[in-house]
Design a protein around this motif. Structure first.
Motif, PDB file in Angstrom:
ATOM      1  N   SER A 162      22.606 160.175 -51.842  1.00 19.99           N
ATOM      2  CA  SER A 162      21.387 160.883 -51.452  1.00 19.99           C
ATOM      3  C   SER A 162      20.497 159.892 -50.721  1.00 19.99           C
ATOM      4  CB  SER A 162      20.656 161.413 -52.683  1.00 19.99           C
ATOM      5  OG  SER A 162      21.448 162.392 -53.311  1.00 19.99           O
ATOM      6  N   GLY A 163      19.874 160.364 -49.656  1.00 20.37           N
ATOM      7  CA  GLY A 163      18.996 159.493 -48.897  1.00 20.37           C
ATOM      8  C   GLY A 163      18.666 160.072 -47.537  1.00 20.37           C
ATOM      9  N   GLU A 164      18.290 159.175 -46.626  1.00 24.97           N
ATOM     10  CA  GLU A 164      17.894 159.572 -45.275  1.00 24.97           C
ATOM     11  C   GLU A 164      18.857 158.971 -44.265  1.00 24.97           C
ATOM     12  OE1 GLU A 164      14.258 158.750 -42.134  1.00 24.97           O
ATOM     13  OE2 GLU A 164      13.880 158.506 -44.268  1.00 24.97           O
ATOM     14  N   ILE A 165      19.341 159.786 -43.336  1.00 22.20           N
ATOM     15  CA  ILE A 165      20.199 159.290 -42.254  1.00 22.20           C
ATOM     16  C   ILE A 165      19.329 158.422 -41.350  1.00 22.20           C
ATOM     17  CG2 ILE A 165      21.600 159.911 -40.238  1.00 22.20           C
ATOM     18  CD1 ILE A 165      22.965 160.785 -42.783  1.00 22.20           C
ATOM     19  N   VAL A 166      19.682 157.146 -41.240  1.00 27.73           N
ATOM     20  CA  VAL A 166      18.926 156.217 -40.413  1.00 27.73           C
ATOM     21  C   VAL A 166      19.488 156.190 -38.992  1.00 27.73           C
ATOM     22  CG1 VAL A 166      18.287 153.787 -40.112  1.00 27.73           C
ATOM     23  CG2 VAL A 166      18.322 154.797 -42.394  1.00 27.73           C
ATOM     24  N   LYS A 167      20.822 156.221 -38.901  1.00 24.46           N
ATOM     25  CA  LYS A 167      21.436 156.110 -37.579  1.00 24.46           C
ATOM     26  C   LYS A 167      22.805 156.777 -37.580  1.00 24.46           C
ATOM     27  CE  LYS A 167      22.311 152.741 -33.944  1.00 24.46           C
ATOM     28  NZ  LYS A 167      22.263 151.347 -33.560  1.00 24.46           N
ATOM     29  N   VAL A 168      23.103 157.485 -36.479  1.00 24.99           N
ATOM     30  CA  VAL A 168      24.435 158.030 -36.240  1.00 24.99           C
ATOM     31  C   VAL A 168      25.134 157.006 -35.340  1.00 24.99           C
ATOM     32  CG1 VAL A 168      25.775 159.942 -35.306  1.00 24.99           C
ATOM     33  CG2 VAL A 168      23.552 160.386 -36.379  1.00 24.99           C
ATOM     34  N   LEU A 169      26.249 156.452 -35.797  1.00 20.84           N
ATOM     35  CA  LEU A 169      26.889 155.329 -35.109  1.00 20.84           C
ATOM     36  C   LEU A 169      27.962 155.734 -34.098  1.00 20.84           C
ATOM     37  CD1 LEU A 169      27.241 153.048 -38.255  1.00 20.84           C
ATOM     38  CD2 LEU A 169      25.495 152.918 -36.474  1.00 20.84           C
ATOM     39  N   VAL A 170      28.378 156.992 -34.101  1.00 22.61           N
ATOM     40  CA  VAL A 170      29.423 157.439 -33.174  1.00 22.61           C
ATOM     41  C   VAL A 170      28.953 158.685 -32.438  1.00 22.61           C
ATOM     42  CG1 VAL A 170      31.376 156.438 -34.412  1.00 22.61           C
ATOM     43  CG2 VAL A 170      30.593 158.699 -35.015  1.00 22.61           C
ATOM     44  N   GLU A 171      29.605 158.963 -31.313  1.00 25.36           N
ATOM     45  CA  GLU A 171      29.251 160.121 -30.503  1.00 25.36           C
ATOM     46  C   GLU A 171      30.213 161.272 -30.764  1.00 25.36           C
ATOM     47  OE1 GLU A 171      28.740 159.242 -26.364  1.00 25.36           O
ATOM     48  OE2 GLU A 171      27.805 157.321 -26.810  1.00 25.36           O
ATOM     49  N   ASP A 172      29.746 162.475 -30.526  1.00 21.92           N
ATOM     50  CA  ASP A 172      30.569 163.661 -30.712  1.00 21.92           C
ATOM     51  C   ASP A 172      31.812 163.581 -29.823  1.00 21.92           C
ATOM     52  OD1 ASP A 172      30.849 166.208 -32.024  1.00 21.92           O
ATOM     53  OD2 ASP A 172      30.488 167.148 -30.091  1.00 21.92           O
ATOM     54  N   GLY A 173      32.976 163.837 -30.418  1.00 19.92           N
ATOM     55  CA  GLY A 173      34.228 163.807 -29.671  1.00 19.92           C
ATOM     56  C   GLY A 173      34.872 162.438 -29.591  1.00 19.92           C
ATOM     57  N   GLN A 174      34.242 161.429 -30.162  1.00 19.21           N
ATOM     58  CA  GLN A 174      34.765 160.054 -30.115  1.00 19.21           C
ATOM     59  C   GLN A 174      35.894 159.877 -31.118  1.00 19.21           C
ATOM     60  OE1 GLN A 174      31.719 157.018 -30.468  1.00 19.21           O
ATOM     61  NE2 GLN A 174      33.167 155.522 -31.216  1.00 19.21           N
ATOM     62  N   LEU A 175      36.912 159.124 -30.737  1.00 25.05           N
ATOM     63  CA  LEU A 175      37.986 158.777 -31.674  1.00 25.05           C
ATOM     64  C   LEU A 175      37.467 157.717 -32.632  1.00 25.05           C
ATOM     65  CD1 LEU A 175      41.056 158.631 -29.289  1.00 25.05           C
ATOM     66  CD2 LEU A 175      40.492 160.408 -30.928  1.00 25.05           C
ATOM     67  N   VAL A 176      37.772 157.880 -33.917  1.00 29.66           N
ATOM     68  CA  VAL A 176      37.323 156.926 -34.929  1.00 29.66           C
ATOM     69  C   VAL A 176      38.521 156.386 -35.699  1.00 29.66           C
ATOM     70  CG1 VAL A 176      35.012 157.913 -35.175  1.00 29.66           C
ATOM     71  CG2 VAL A 176      36.857 158.783 -36.606  1.00 29.66           C
ATOM     72  N   GLU A 177      38.360 155.190 -36.223  1.00 27.04           N
ATOM     73  CA  GLU A 177      39.395 154.509 -37.002  1.00 27.04           C
ATOM     74  C   GLU A 177      39.151 154.707 -38.494  1.00 27.04           C
ATOM     75  OE1 GLU A 177      41.986 152.621 -35.910  1.00 27.04           O
ATOM     76  OE2 GLU A 177      41.486 153.005 -33.821  1.00 27.04           O
ATOM     77  N   TYR A 178      40.184 154.461 -39.272  1.00 26.62           N
ATOM     78  CA  TYR A 178      40.051 154.456 -40.727  1.00 26.62           C
ATOM     79  C   TYR A 178      39.054 153.370 -41.114  1.00 26.62           C
ATOM     80  CZ  TYR A 178      41.091 153.354 -45.565  1.00 26.62           C
ATOM     81  OH  TYR A 178      40.975 153.096 -46.903  1.00 26.62           O
ATOM     82  N   GLY A 179      38.061 153.715 -41.937  1.00 35.23           N
ATOM     83  CA  GLY A 179      37.093 152.734 -42.412  1.00 35.23           C
ATOM     84  C   GLY A 179      35.953 152.452 -41.440  1.00 35.23           C
ATOM     85  N   GLN A 180      35.946 153.083 -40.272  1.00 31.69           N
ATOM     86  CA  GLN A 180      34.880 152.860 -39.300  1.00 31.69           C
ATOM     87  C   GLN A 180      33.597 153.519 -39.784  1.00 31.69           C
ATOM     88  OE1 GLN A 180      35.806 154.082 -35.288  1.00 31.69           O
ATOM     89  NE2 GLN A 180      33.677 153.993 -34.626  1.00 31.69           N
ATOM     90  N   ALA A 181      32.483 152.800 -39.682  1.00 30.34           N
ATOM     91  CA  ALA A 181      31.190 153.350 -40.093  1.00 30.34           C
ATOM     92  C   ALA A 181      30.774 154.466 -39.138  1.00 30.34           C
ATOM     93  CB  ALA A 181      30.134 152.248 -40.119  1.00 30.34           C
ATOM     94  N   LEU A 182      30.379 155.600 -39.703  1.00 32.60           N
ATOM     95  CA  LEU A 182      29.951 156.754 -38.918  1.00 32.60           C
ATOM     96  C   LEU A 182      28.427 156.926 -38.950  1.00 32.60           C
ATOM     97  CD1 LEU A 182      32.616 159.310 -40.255  1.00 32.60           C
ATOM     98  CD2 LEU A 182      32.750 157.881 -38.194  1.00 32.60           C
ATOM     99  N   PHE A 183      27.831 156.690 -40.122  1.00 39.30           N
ATOM    100  CA  PHE A 183      26.389 156.864 -40.317  1.00 39.30           C
ATOM    101  C   PHE A 183      25.861 155.716 -41.163  1.00 39.30           C
ATOM    102  CE2 PHE A 183      28.238 161.122 -40.080  1.00 39.30           C
ATOM    103  CZ  PHE A 183      27.401 161.780 -39.201  1.00 39.30           C
ATOM    104  N   LEU A 184      24.575 155.416 -40.974  1.00 39.82           N
ATOM    105  CA  LEU A 184      23.861 154.518 -41.877  1.00 39.82           C
ATOM    106  C   LEU A 184      22.845 155.363 -42.622  1.00 39.82           C
ATOM    107  CD1 LEU A 184      23.194 151.391 -39.629  1.00 39.82           C
ATOM    108  CD2 LEU A 184      24.960 151.692 -41.370  1.00 39.82           C
ATOM    109  N   VAL A 185      22.817 155.219 -43.971  1.00 38.03           N
ATOM    110  CA  VAL A 185      21.943 156.017 -44.823  1.00 38.03           C
ATOM    111  C   VAL A 185      21.087 155.088 -45.663  1.00 38.03           C
ATOM    112  CG1 VAL A 185      21.858 157.765 -46.647  1.00 38.03           C
ATOM    113  CG2 VAL A 185      23.702 157.832 -44.967  1.00 38.03           C
ATOM    114  N   LYS A 186      19.787 155.365 -45.672  1.00 40.30           N
ATOM    115  CA  LYS A 186      18.861 154.629 -46.558  1.00 40.30           C
ATOM    116  C   LYS A 186      18.862 155.382 -47.891  1.00 40.30           C
ATOM    117  CE  LYS A 186      14.099 153.083 -46.928  1.00 40.30           C
ATOM    118  NZ  LYS A 186      12.780 153.129 -46.295  1.00 40.30           N
ATOM    119  N   PRO A 187      19.501 154.798 -48.922  1.00 40.57           N
ATOM    120  CA  PRO A 187      19.594 155.505 -50.214  1.00 40.57           C
ATOM    121  C   PRO A 187      18.233 155.700 -50.854  1.00 40.57           C
ATOM    122  CG  PRO A 187      21.080 153.613 -50.129  1.00 40.57           C
ATOM    123  CD  PRO A 187      20.171 153.510 -48.941  1.00 40.57           C
ATOM    124  N   GLU A 188      18.124 156.775 -51.636  1.00 42.27           N
ATOM    125  CA  GLU A 188      16.870 157.046 -52.375  1.00 42.27           C
ATOM    126  C   GLU A 188      16.869 156.329 -53.695  1.00 42.27           C
ATOM    127  OE1 GLU A 188      16.750 161.336 -52.604  1.00 42.27           O
ATOM    128  OE2 GLU A 188      15.658 161.416 -50.737  1.00 42.27           O
TER     129      GLU A 188
END
Length: 166
Positions: free
Chosen positions: A140-166
């Motif tokens: 639970s928290g606030e999305i700080v940053k979206v690290l990838v773009e829509d339609g982008q290929l991603v790898e296993y373990g690649q960070a997708l979002f940064l979240v500031k936990p509550e």
């Protein structure tokens, strides 16, 4: 198996560290192997009248590009960014696939920077082999940053979002 499906598999394998890939489904067999800077692709499918093997294609691997030297201030900025990121939770991709920020084209994104999420909130979809996998926030928290773009290929373990936990 359709050619566009084979092309998608080739893209995913090319962008991953996988050296060899084999797939057998409904009478079709796909074998991919990376070696010596090339990929060897063999696709066979039973034909109606006689079995036919598709030609072997040699696709040059993408060249490795070395980064240019960076000014002395860049490491300081990177250290400050790393310290900020250390306090944030990373939502990572559980598989290799294509990142989608919305449930379908034309619909609003599941989440954007600044949105509040709970642990079970779906934040995106990662599509792998025509399976659409919903990815949950995990915290639970606030999305700080979206690290990838829509339609982008991603790898296993690649960070997708940064979240500031509550």
């Amino acid at each position: 198996m359709k050619m566009h499906e084979i092309r998608e598999i080739i893209k995913l394998i090319d962008q991953s560290s996988i050296q060899e890939f084999n797939l057998e489904t409904e009478g079709a067999k796909v074998s991919l192997k990376k070696s010596n800077g090339t990929e060897t692709i063999v696709v066979t499918q039973p034909a109606v009248q006689a079995p036919v093997a598709a030609p072997v294609a040699h696709i040059p691997a993408q060249p490795v590009v070395a980064a240019a030297p960076v000014a002395a201030e860049a490491p300081k900025a990177a250290a400050v960014q790393a310290a900020d990121d250390a306090n944030l939770h990373k939502i990572v991709s559980p598989m290799v696939g294509t990142f989608y920020s919305a449930p379908e084209p034309g619909k609003p994104a599941y989440v954007q920077a600044g949105d509040k999420v709970n642990a079970s909130k779906v934040v995106c979809i990662v599509e792998a082999m025509k399976l659409f996998n919903e990815i949950e926030a995990e915290v639970s928290g606030e999305i700080v940053k979206v690290l990838v773009e829509d339609g982008q290929l991603v790898e296993y373990g690649q960070a997708l979002f940064l979240v500031k936990p509550e």
